[in-house]
Structure formats: structure tokens, C-alpha cells
Design a protein around this motif. Structure first.
Motif, short mmCIF file in Angstrom:
data_model
loop_
_atom_site.label_atom_id
_atom_site.label_comp_id
_atom_site.label_asym_id
_atom_site.label_seq_id
_atom_site.Cartn_x
_atom_site.Cartn_y
_atom_site.Cartn_z
N ALA A 33 -3.73 2.80 -1.16
CA ALA A 33 -4.50 2.30 -0.01
C ALA A 33 -3.97 2.99 1.24
CB ALA A 33 -4.38 0.78 0.10
N PRO A 34 -4.24 4.28 1.39
CA PRO A 34 -3.64 5.06 2.48
C PRO A 34 -3.87 4.50 3.88
CG PRO A 34 -4.84 6.50 0.96
CD PRO A 34 -5.11 5.08 0.55
N GLU A 35 -5.01 3.88 4.09
CA GLU A 35 -5.34 3.37 5.43
C GLU A 35 -4.50 2.15 5.83
OE1 GLU A 35 -7.65 1.22 2.38
OE2 GLU A 35 -7.29 3.35 2.74
N GLU A 36 -3.80 1.53 4.88
CA GLU A 36 -3.00 0.33 5.13
C GLU A 36 -1.51 0.62 5.27
OE1 GLU A 36 -4.36 -2.68 5.63
OE2 GLU A 36 -6.32 -1.75 5.37
N CYS A 37 -1.09 1.86 5.12
CA CYS A 37 0.34 2.21 5.03
C CYS A 37 1.07 2.14 6.37
CB CYS A 37 0.50 3.61 4.44
SG CYS A 37 0.00 3.71 2.73
N HIS B 184 0.24 5.83 0.07
CA HIS B 184 -0.74 6.92 0.25
C HIS B 184 -0.80 7.83 -0.97
CE1 HIS B 184 2.84 9.20 1.52
NE2 HIS B 184 2.17 10.25 1.09
N SER C 112 5.34 6.37 2.20
CA SER C 112 4.11 5.87 2.82
C SER C 112 4.38 5.11 4.11
CB SER C 112 3.35 4.97 1.84
OG SER C 112 2.90 5.73 0.74
N ARG D 29 4.30 -1.06 11.85
CA ARG D 29 3.77 -0.79 13.18
C ARG D 29 4.54 -1.47 14.30
NH1 ARG D 29 0.12 -0.75 9.31
NH2 ARG D 29 -1.54 0.77 9.31
N PRO E 221 0.81 -1.21 0.00
CA PRO E 221 0.00 0.00 0.00
C PRO E 221 0.85 1.27 0.00
CG PRO E 221 0.18 -0.84 2.23
CD PRO E 221 0.90 -1.83 1.33
#
Length: 144
Positions: free
Chosen positions: A57-61, A18, A126, A64, A16
Motif C-alpha cells: 500500500a505505497p500511498e499509506e507508507c 511500498h 517504506s 509523518r 503498509p
């Protein structure tokens, strides 16, 4: 052919991003990956002979979590490539000269041990983590 001399098939990895424009700048302009097919929300790149595809797919970048490896906090989710030592050194020099911020600076890991390797980690725009590594002796890639 033995495993060490076999020609390996290219892998495919989708990840992904952004912004497609920032992916093109980073993978194309900075890393030198030629572009393949694309659409409004994805683009293929030639990553050292492998097909990687940046999908909008910005929400998956972003990575973590990290895991301790030889004293470094290595991003658990990352991808990369194993280069020759000369390619790795050239990439390290190019990325340093470009002012890229490393999350793990280029260095030698597992010094004097089985699996001694050159490594570096950095993030794309991203937040996806990449590792470039090299072995002085590629036969130690899977050594225990």
C-alpha cells in the motif's frame, strides 16, 4: 498468574509497505524475522513471536509526525517490541554493524527515573518507524 509473569498472547499488526521484496529483505534478512504465509501483495513475519503483516500500500507508507519524549523527536506512529536487555544490546550491535541509519540512536531514556529504558528508533524501507526497547527491570514497564 500475576500480570508480570503471565504469558502474553501474541499481537497482530498490519502495516503498509511500498515493496514486498524490500520488506522481505528488511524484516527477514536484516531483522531475522521468519516468514509465514504470503501472497503477491502481503507477507506475514514472526516478529519476536508476534504476527506482523506487510501489506502492499505505497500511498499509506511513512511516519509523518513526531512527539517530544525525553528530548527526542519520537515518531508518533511506530511499533516495536520490548526485549530483554541482552536481546536489545545484541540487536543494537547487529543493526549498527549492518550500517542501519537510526532516527534515534540506541541510548538510555529516563535515566535514574521510574521507567528507565533502553531505546532505539529506525525506519524500514517504506518509512515505517520501529522502536526496540528494553528495561533493566521489566517490572517498571507500566510504572508511574
Amino acid at each position: 498468574m500475576s500480570e508480570s509473569t503471565a504469558v502474553l498472547p501474541p499481537f497482530h499488526l498490519a502495516f503498509p509497505v511500498h515493496s514486498i521484496a524490500s520488506a522481505r529483505e528488511f524484516y527477514g534478512d536484516l531483522l531475522g524475522c521468519s516468514e509465514g504465509r504470503s501472497a503477491e501483495d502481503w507477507v506475514d513475519f514472526n516478529f519476536y513471536g508476534h504476527q506482523i503483516v506487510a501489506h502492499l500500500a505505497p500511498e499509506e507508507c511513512g511516519h509523518r509526525k513526531t512527539s517530544a519524549v525525553d528530548g527526542d523527536a519520537v515518531p508518533v506512529r511506530h511499533f516495536g517490541v520490548v526485549l530483554s536487555m541482552a536481546q536489545w544490546e545484541a540487536a543494537a550491535d547487529k543493526l549498527k554493524a549492518a550500517g542501519l541509519q537510526f532516527i534515534i540512536e540506541p541510548h538510555i531514556r529516563f535515566k535514574g527515573e521510574v521507567g528507565e529504558q533502553a531505546t532505539m528508533f529506525f525506519l524500514d524501507p517504506s518509512g515505517n518507524a520501529l522502536e526496540l526497547k528494553a528495561f533493566a527491570n521489566i517490572a517498571s514497564l507500566f510504572a508511574k
